[in-house]
Design an enzyme around this catalytic site. Structure first.
Site, mmCIF file in Angstrom:
data_model
loop_
_atom_site.group_PDB
_atom_site.id
_atom_site.type_symbol
_atom_site.label_atom_id
_atom_site.label_comp_id
_atom_site.label_asym_id
_atom_site.label_seq_id
_atom_site.Cartn_x
_atom_site.Cartn_y
_atom_site.Cartn_z
ATOM 1 N N ASP A 68 -4.354 -10.028 -15.929
ATOM 2 C CA ASP A 68 -5.317 -11.087 -16.109
ATOM 3 C C ASP A 68 -6.215 -10.848 -16.653
ATOM 4 O OD1 ASP A 68 -4.991 -13.670 -13.019
ATOM 5 O OD2 ASP A 68 -6.338 -13.116 -14.547
ATOM 6 N N ASP A 106 -4.591 3.703 2.796
ATOM 7 C CA ASP A 106 -6.503 3.041 2.787
ATOM 8 C C ASP A 106 -6.269 1.901 3.094
ATOM 9 O OD1 ASP A 106 -6.349 2.692 -0.388
ATOM 10 O OD2 ASP A 106 -5.741 1.903 -0.045
ATOM 11 N N GLU A 162 -5.997 -20.862 -17.429
ATOM 12 C CA GLU A 162 -6.321 -21.530 -16.163
ATOM 13 C C GLU A 162 -7.214 -22.780 -16.872
ATOM 14 O OE1 GLU A 162 -8.488 -19.859 -12.936
ATOM 15 O OE2 GLU A 162 -7.915 -20.695 -11.931
ATOM 16 N N HIS A 181 -2.644 -17.372 -6.191
ATOM 17 C CA HIS A 181 -3.503 -16.739 -4.742
ATOM 18 C C HIS A 181 -4.639 -17.399 -4.912
ATOM 19 C CE1 HIS A 181 -4.838 -16.235 -8.602
ATOM 20 N NE2 HIS A 181 -5.905 -15.987 -8.791
ATOM 21 N N ASP A 182 -5.682 -18.304 -5.651
ATOM 22 C CA ASP A 182 -6.671 -19.958 -4.781
ATOM 23 C C ASP A 182 -5.280 -21.173 -3.925
ATOM 24 O OD1 ASP A 182 -7.629 -19.134 -8.205
ATOM 25 O OD2 ASP A 182 -7.992 -18.123 -6.625
ATOM 26 N N ASP A 195 -8.236 -16.324 -17.539
ATOM 27 C CA ASP A 195 -9.127 -16.732 -16.121
ATOM 28 C C ASP A 195 -9.586 -18.032 -16.731
ATOM 29 O OD1 ASP A 195 -9.541 -16.510 -13.131
ATOM 30 O OD2 ASP A 195 -11.252 -16.569 -14.196
ATOM 31 N N ASP A 200 -1.331 -1.628 -4.177
ATOM 32 C CA ASP A 200 -1.954 -0.295 -5.171
ATOM 33 C C ASP A 200 -0.328 -0.514 -6.142
ATOM 34 O OD1 ASP A 200 -1.920 1.821 -2.599
ATOM 35 O OD2 ASP A 200 -0.204 1.947 -3.895
ATOM 36 N N ASP A 247 0.949 -1.191 -0.010
ATOM 37 C CA ASP A 247 -0.398 0.174 0.381
ATOM 38 C C ASP A 247 0.949 0.971 -0.227
ATOM 39 O OD1 ASP A 247 -2.065 1.433 2.397
ATOM 40 O OD2 ASP A 247 -2.058 2.325 0.250
ATOM 41 N N ASN A 253 -0.501 4.439 -0.230
ATOM 42 C CA ASN A 253 -1.308 5.910 0.232
ATOM 43 C C ASN A 253 -2.464 5.852 1.288
ATOM 44 O OD1 ASN A 253 -3.019 3.876 -0.702
ATOM 45 N ND2 ASN A 253 -4.198 5.164 -2.436
HETATM 46 O O1 TEU Z 1 -10.304 -19.847 -10.349
HETATM 47 C C1 TEU Z 1 -10.468 -20.107 -11.196
HETATM 48 C C2 TEU Z 1 -10.527 -21.951 -10.419
HETATM 49 O O2 TEU Z 1 -10.848 -22.762 -10.646
HETATM 50 C C3 TEU Z 1 -10.836 -21.418 -9.132
HETATM 51 O O3 TEU Z 1 -12.344 -21.189 -8.332
HETATM 52 C C4 TEU Z 1 -10.212 -22.285 -8.259
HETATM 53 O O4 TEU Z 1 -10.537 -23.916 -8.600
HETATM 54 C C5 TEU Z 1 -10.928 -22.238 -6.424
HETATM 55 O O5 TEU Z 1 -10.748 -21.115 -6.347
HETATM 56 C C6 TEU Z 1 -9.947 -23.370 -5.426
HETATM 57 O O6 TEU Z 1 -11.030 -22.844 -4.173
HETATM 58 C C7 TEU Z 1 -9.691 -18.637 -10.765
HETATM 59 C C8 TEU Z 1 -9.529 -17.900 -9.937
HETATM 60 O O7 TEU Z 1 -7.819 -17.504 -10.038
HETATM 61 C C9 TEU Z 1 -10.052 -17.011 -9.121
HETATM 62 O O8 TEU Z 1 -9.535 -16.288 -7.745
HETATM 63 C C10 TEU Z 1 -11.462 -16.505 -9.099
HETATM 64 O O9 TEU Z 1 -11.963 -17.102 -7.886
HETATM 65 C C11 TEU Z 1 -11.992 -17.716 -9.969
HETATM 66 O O10 TEU Z 1 -11.959 -18.151 -11.901
HETATM 67 C C12 TEU Z 1 -13.773 -17.158 -10.523
HETATM 68 O O11 TEU Z 1 -12.541 -15.623 -11.617
HETATM 69 CA CA CA Z 2 -3.601 1.958 -1.181
#
Ligand code: TEU
Ligand code: CA
Length: 544
Positions: A97, A24, A253, A326-327, A198, A28, A20, A22
């Site tokens: 993305d 908040d 993906e 991130h998932d 995605d 960013d 971050d 700024n």
């Molecule tokens: O993820 C798709 C996907 O297969 C994931 O949803 C994963 O299987 C799931 O998060 C497991 O719990 C993409 C993105 O990477 C994810 O962040 C998004 O939530 C999703 O699509 C919808 O855009």
């Molecule tokens: Ca910020």
């Protein structure tokens, strides 16, 4: 240079949690700009930025309401241009993305579409009448519940494979496809170096929308959602109309893509994608009841999946190697030992990623061995998937303590807590209240501490990326598993022209004997060249 994306190391940034600037409490673009020297110091070659477009943040930016505008939380288009310039000036590349299986329900297209059955935007989305007073079929969305949202206005249901605020676009409609092509061109003309696409495997739906024999999400993905009748036509059309005119990389993906189908998407002459993020190893511990129905797995299960994909892709496609994003939970917590052997296993796992055959993708924080987090209360969790899960448990009078433990293992917030820069109150991520709590272990696990420790994962990581750059055999070499049945050792060789290297990884807390097949000169590792294999040790030998 042709196929430059085969040589690189990718680094994923989740902008909301990186830095971050700024005050908040939200990461960013300016924050990333301020950290470009650090990012460049890692020796990575390309940044994948999770979505930064306008969004109501129902799914933290994976629900886009304007594909042409930067979300004000992240900054301005001028900030974006400065970030891209700063990345290129340091010899790195940037991919964005692309989230086009669905939009936000606050996108103007959907606001129009839901107004009436004869609205010009109606068939930008997938609308169906109900059946027997309920949804058109039994399909479930990824985050729990029906995949159909009822809309009072026109008394019909719309499809949403994710939250009800993420209505699926109707890719059968050429106007939709043309809109997306135009947006691809807009971003490519700004000079970006490609896209992470995605859930690209879900674009083409089965037109008869049959009821499913199972409501398990992975069954639904593989049998109904993914690899639809026109999926290759749609992806190829993007390539023919737009992508082929730029020297860029695309990685899709691929939920539901099986290894047998992989080269239909990434084969040399397919003119579709360069790579896919396959998810088979990411769901390795998902039981019948889904990700929170956690089952154990053995190292040979992981080998079977990864070696299976490597063999199936062969020399026609090109693999992408990752162990978290991130998932999915932090790789050191899920595949390593984030307690006694956190440092050793983080170094080993990063080495594993950079010596397997394919392009590796490192998730931000892996270079300092960031771990899962264990928040004490459900309200500490911000991910829509987590909120839905806790609500479902509450609605069934389930045990919230057990649900919390399941969340500690599998929750997506594990990888969305702020990047840990130093040991100050909010880990140096922000000087205000962060949008999500930091991991308390930031007092000992952070960049500043790592910079000051010559034996840190961070310093090792920098040597590792350089080692990979210096050794073509690790970037181009063939792959052979040398010990497929071993439940603790993952060892493989890489061969290219007259070079050969052996990589020996100990995925266990035990000290083991070095396998007798190991020979050559020791060239890299996370301990030293002693004739033993210590807990979570990786040893690399050059054989010629
Ligand atoms: O993820 C798709 C996907 O297969 C994931 O949803 C994963 O299987 C799931 O998060 C497991 O719990 C993409 C993105 O990477 C994810 O962040 C998004 O939530 C999703 O699509 C919808 O855009
Ligand atoms: Ca910020």
């Amino acid at each position: 240079m042709k196929d430059w994306w085969k040589d690189i190391v990718m680094y994923q940034i989740y902008p909301r949690s990186f830095q971050d600037s700024n005050g908040d409490g939200i990461g960013d673009l300016r924050g990333i700009i301020n950290r470009l020297e650090y990012i460049a110091s890692l020796g990575i070659d390309l940044i994948w930025l999770s979505p930064i477009y306008q969004s109501p943040n129902d799914d933290n930016g994976y629900d886009i309401s304007n594909y042409y505008e930067i979300h004000p939380e992240f900054g301005t288009m001028e900030d974006f241009d400065e970030l891209l310039e700063g990345i290129h000036a340091r010899g790195m590349k940037l991919i964005m993305d692309l989230v086009v299986n669905h939009t936000s329900d606050e996108h103007r297209w959907f606001e129009e579409s839901r107004k009436s059955k004869d609205n010009p935007f109606r068939d930008y989305y997938i609308w169906k009448p109900g059946v027997n007073g309920g949804p058109p079929n039994n399909w479930q969305q990824w985050f729990g519940g029906s995949a159909w949202g009822f809309d009072q206005e026109t008394n019909e249901y719309y499809l949403h494979l994710f939250t009800k605020k993420q209505p699926d676009l109707n890719w059968e409609n050429p106007k939709v496809r043309n809109e997306i092509h135009t947006n691809l061109k807009f971003w490519l003309d700004k000079g970006i170096d490609g896209f992470r696409m995605d859930v690209i495997s879900l674009l083409s739906k089965q037109l008869d929308y049959p009821n499913s024999l199972s409501t398990n999400i992975h069954y639904l993905a593989e049998h109904h959602y993914a690899n639809g009748p026109q999926i290759h036509e749609f992806i190829n059309e993007m390539y023919e109309n737009i992508i082929q005119y730029y020297d860029v990389m695309t990685v899709g993906e691929g939920p539901g893509i099986t290894k047998e189908l992989a080269n239909l998407y990434i084969g040399k002459n397919r003119r579709e994608l360069n790579m896919i993020f396959q998810l088979d190893h990411m769901i390795i511990d998902h039981g019948e009841g889904g990700k929170f129905d956690i089952v154990n797995f053995k190292l040979t299960d992981l080998k079977k999946i990864l070696d299976g994909w490597e063999a199936a892709i062969g020399n026609d496609g090109w693999n992408n190697i990752f162990l978290d994003n991130h998932d999915f939970p932090r790789m050191v917590s899920r595949f390593g030992n984030d307690g006694t052997y956190r440092i050793e296993s983080a170094k080993m796992l990063n080495t594993f990623l950079l010596t397997q055959r394919g392009t590796p993708c490192i998730y931000m924080g892996s270079e300092i061995g960031m771990t899962n987090v264990a928040f004490e209360h459900p309200h500490d969790y911000k991910d829509v998937e987590a909120k839905n899960f806790f609500n479902e448990v509450k609605s069934k009078n389930g045990d919230l303590q057990i649900a919390l433990q399941q969340m500690h293992v599998q929750g997506r917030d594990n990888v969305r807590v702020p990047m840990q820069w130093n040991d100050s109150k909010n880990a140096g991520f922000t000087d205000q209240n962060p949008w999500i709590k930091v991991n308390p272990n930031c007092t000992s696990i952070n960049v500043k501490e790592s910079e000051n420790d010559p034996d840190s994962i961070l310093h090792y990581f920098r040597k590792l990326t350089q080692f990979r750059k210096d050794n073509e055999v690790l970037r181009k070499g063939n792959y052979t598993n040398m010990d497929p049945l071993h439940e603790q050792i993952y060892s493989y060789s890489r061969q290219f022209e007259n070079q050969m290297m052996m990589v020996i990884c100990n995925f266990s807390d035990e000290e083991l004997n070095l396998p007798t097949y190991v020979h050559g000169s020791y060239v890299f590792g996370n301990y030293d060249d002693a004739q033993r294999l210590r807990p979570w040790e990786v040893k690399i030998y050059s054989v010629n």
